[in-house]
Design a protein around this motif. Structure first.
Motif, PDB file in Angstrom:
ATOM      1  N   VAL A 152       0.840  -1.199   0.000  1.00 48.64           N
ATOM      2  CA  VAL A 152       0.000   0.000   0.000  1.00 48.64           C
ATOM      3  C   VAL A 152       0.876   1.250   0.000  1.00 48.64           C
ATOM      4  O   VAL A 152       1.838   1.345   0.761  1.00 48.64           O
ATOM      5  CB  VAL A 152      -0.944  -0.007   1.221  1.00 48.64           C
ATOM      6  N   ASP A 153       0.524   2.211  -0.860  1.00 54.12           N
ATOM      7  CA  ASP A 153       1.265   3.473  -0.950  1.00 54.12           C
ATOM      8  C   ASP A 153       0.656   4.545  -0.062  1.00 54.12           C
ATOM      9  O   ASP A 153       1.381   5.325   0.539  1.00 54.12           O
ATOM     10  CB  ASP A 153       1.297   3.959  -2.400  1.00 54.12           C
ATOM     11  N   VAL A 154      -0.669   4.630  -0.019  1.00 56.21           N
ATOM     12  CA  VAL A 154      -1.351   5.673   0.754  1.00 56.21           C
ATOM     13  C   VAL A 154      -2.521   5.049   1.499  1.00 56.21           C
ATOM     14  O   VAL A 154      -3.261   4.238   0.944  1.00 56.21           O
ATOM     15  CB  VAL A 154      -1.874   6.801  -0.178  1.00 56.21           C
ATOM     16  N   TYR A 155      -2.670   5.424   2.762  1.00 56.55           N
ATOM     17  CA  TYR A 155      -3.807   4.995   3.578  1.00 56.55           C
ATOM     18  C   TYR A 155      -4.747   6.183   3.770  1.00 56.55           C
ATOM     19  O   TYR A 155      -4.302   7.275   4.123  1.00 56.55           O
ATOM     20  CB  TYR A 155      -3.341   4.523   4.959  1.00 56.55           C
ATOM     21  N   ILE A 156      -6.037   5.967   3.551  1.00 54.27           N
ATOM     22  CA  ILE A 156      -7.042   6.997   3.802  1.00 54.27           C
ATOM     23  C   ILE A 156      -7.973   6.462   4.891  1.00 54.27           C
ATOM     24  O   ILE A 156      -8.831   5.630   4.612  1.00 54.27           O
ATOM     25  CB  ILE A 156      -7.846   7.343   2.532  1.00 54.27           C
ATOM     26  N   PRO A 157      -7.812   6.900   6.128  1.00 53.04           N
ATOM     27  CA  PRO A 157      -8.650   6.374   7.210  1.00 53.04           C
ATOM     28  C   PRO A 157     -10.044   6.997   7.205  1.00 53.04           C
ATOM     29  O   PRO A 157     -10.276   8.032   6.592  1.00 53.04           O
ATOM     30  CB  PRO A 157      -7.882   6.768   8.470  1.00 53.04           C
ATOM     31  N   GLY A 158     -10.954   6.371   7.915  1.00 53.86           N
ATOM     32  CA  GLY A 158     -12.321   6.876   8.029  1.00 53.86           C
ATOM     33  C   GLY A 158     -13.304   5.747   7.828  1.00 53.86           C
ATOM     34  O   GLY A 158     -12.963   4.692   7.291  1.00 53.86           O
ATOM     35  N   CYS A 159     -14.538   5.969   8.254  1.00 51.39           N
ATOM     36  CA  CYS A 159     -15.546   4.917   8.136  1.00 51.39           C
ATOM     37  C   CYS A 159     -16.904   5.526   7.810  1.00 51.39           C
ATOM     38  O   CYS A 159     -17.706   5.722   8.710  1.00 51.39           O
ATOM     39  CB  CYS A 159     -15.612   4.091   9.403  1.00 51.39           C
ATOM     40  N   PRO A 160     -17.222   5.794   6.569  1.00 53.34           N
ATOM     41  CA  PRO A 160     -16.311   5.922   5.433  1.00 53.34           C
ATOM     42  C   PRO A 160     -15.646   7.286   5.436  1.00 53.34           C
ATOM     43  O   PRO A 160     -16.163   8.220   6.046  1.00 53.34           O
ATOM     44  CB  PRO A 160     -17.250   5.775   4.230  1.00 53.34           C
ATOM     45  N   PRO A 161     -14.514   7.433   4.754  1.00 57.16           N
ATOM     46  CA  PRO A 161     -13.869   8.752   4.700  1.00 57.16           C
ATOM     47  C   PRO A 161     -14.675   9.735   3.857  1.00 57.16           C
ATOM     48  O   PRO A 161     -15.331   9.337   2.899  1.00 57.16           O
ATOM     49  CB  PRO A 161     -12.520   8.468   4.055  1.00 57.16           C
ATOM     50  N   ARG A 162     -14.606  10.992   4.222  1.00 59.30           N
ATOM     51  CA  ARG A 162     -15.310  12.030   3.457  1.00 59.30           C
ATOM     52  C   ARG A 162     -14.605  12.237   2.116  1.00 59.30           C
ATOM     53  O   ARG A 162     -13.431  11.907   1.979  1.00 59.30           O
ATOM     54  CB  ARG A 162     -15.321  13.345   4.247  1.00 59.30           C
ATOM     55  N   PRO A 163     -15.289  12.805   1.140  1.00 63.74           N
ATOM     56  CA  PRO A 163     -14.638  13.067  -0.154  1.00 63.74           C
ATOM     57  C   PRO A 163     -13.386  13.936  -0.030  1.00 63.74           C
ATOM     58  O   PRO A 163     -12.435  13.764  -0.791  1.00 63.74           O
ATOM     59  CB  PRO A 163     -15.728  13.767  -0.958  1.00 63.74           C
TER      60      PRO A 163
END
Length: 195
Positions: A152-163
């Protein structure tokens, strides 16, 4: 490999190329004469083009996919950043956005899609499920993070993440692409221990 021999350039003394000011002066003289000159590093030009035209392969298995769909709508408009060409074929994509829960049955399919992508390829893990398993972390049937099978290069956290979080993560990937080297170095893409 270091070049020890100075190149011999006809009609231009080598000493004129010792600093950027002399190069800028030379470019201004050529521009004044009507010649169009671009001085820069070829890596920077190539990476500018690559980073501003990343085509995502969407792999949406749950609610993060709905948030990704919002990026293409008028309010967020991902075309401004060069991400608008979402592909359904791995052979035409530059990056894979893993949006949502990855079950153990789905993991081999995801790995196969990743293997079919052309190099250089990138992976973005979107949402708590793709990052670490999310609310299903202690479940027997869910993969606890897509990084167990893909680099993985980039992690975008959130549940779900906002735009907005999607955009931030994709801009981080753009920054990563802009510093890669293709000429004059051994680079390509930095290898990880897991590969």
């Amino acid at each position: 490999m270091e070049i020890t021999k100075k190149p011999k350039i006809k009609s231009i003394p080598y000493e004129e190329f010792i600093d950027n000011e002399s190069l800028e002066k030379l470019v201004q003289e050529l521009n004044a004469g009507g010649a169009n000159v671009f001085v820069g590093v070829l890596d920077d030009l190539i990476n500018w083009g690559r980073s501003n035209s990343l085509w995502p392969l969407t792999f949406a298995t749950s609610c993060c996919g709905i948030e990704f769909m919002a990026l293409g709508a008028a309010r967020y408009d991902m075309a401004r950043f060069g991400f608008e060409v979402a592909r359904a074929s791995p052979r035409q994509a530059d990056m894979i956005m893993v949006c949502g829960t990855i079950t153990n049955k789905m993991a081999p399919v995801l790995k196969r899609l990743y293997d079919q992508m052309a190099d250089p390829k990138y992976v973005i893990a979107v949402g708590g499920c793709a990052v670490s398993g999310g609310p299903f972390k202690k479940s027997y049937h869910v993969l606890n993070g897509v990084d167990k099978i893909l680099p993985v290069d980039v992690y975008i956290p959130g549940c779900p993440p906002r735009p907005e979080a999607f955009y931030y993560g994709m801009m981080q990937l753009q920054r990563k692409v802009k510093i890669e080297k293709f000429f004059g170095g051994t680079n390509r893409k930095e290898k990880r221990n897991s590969e």
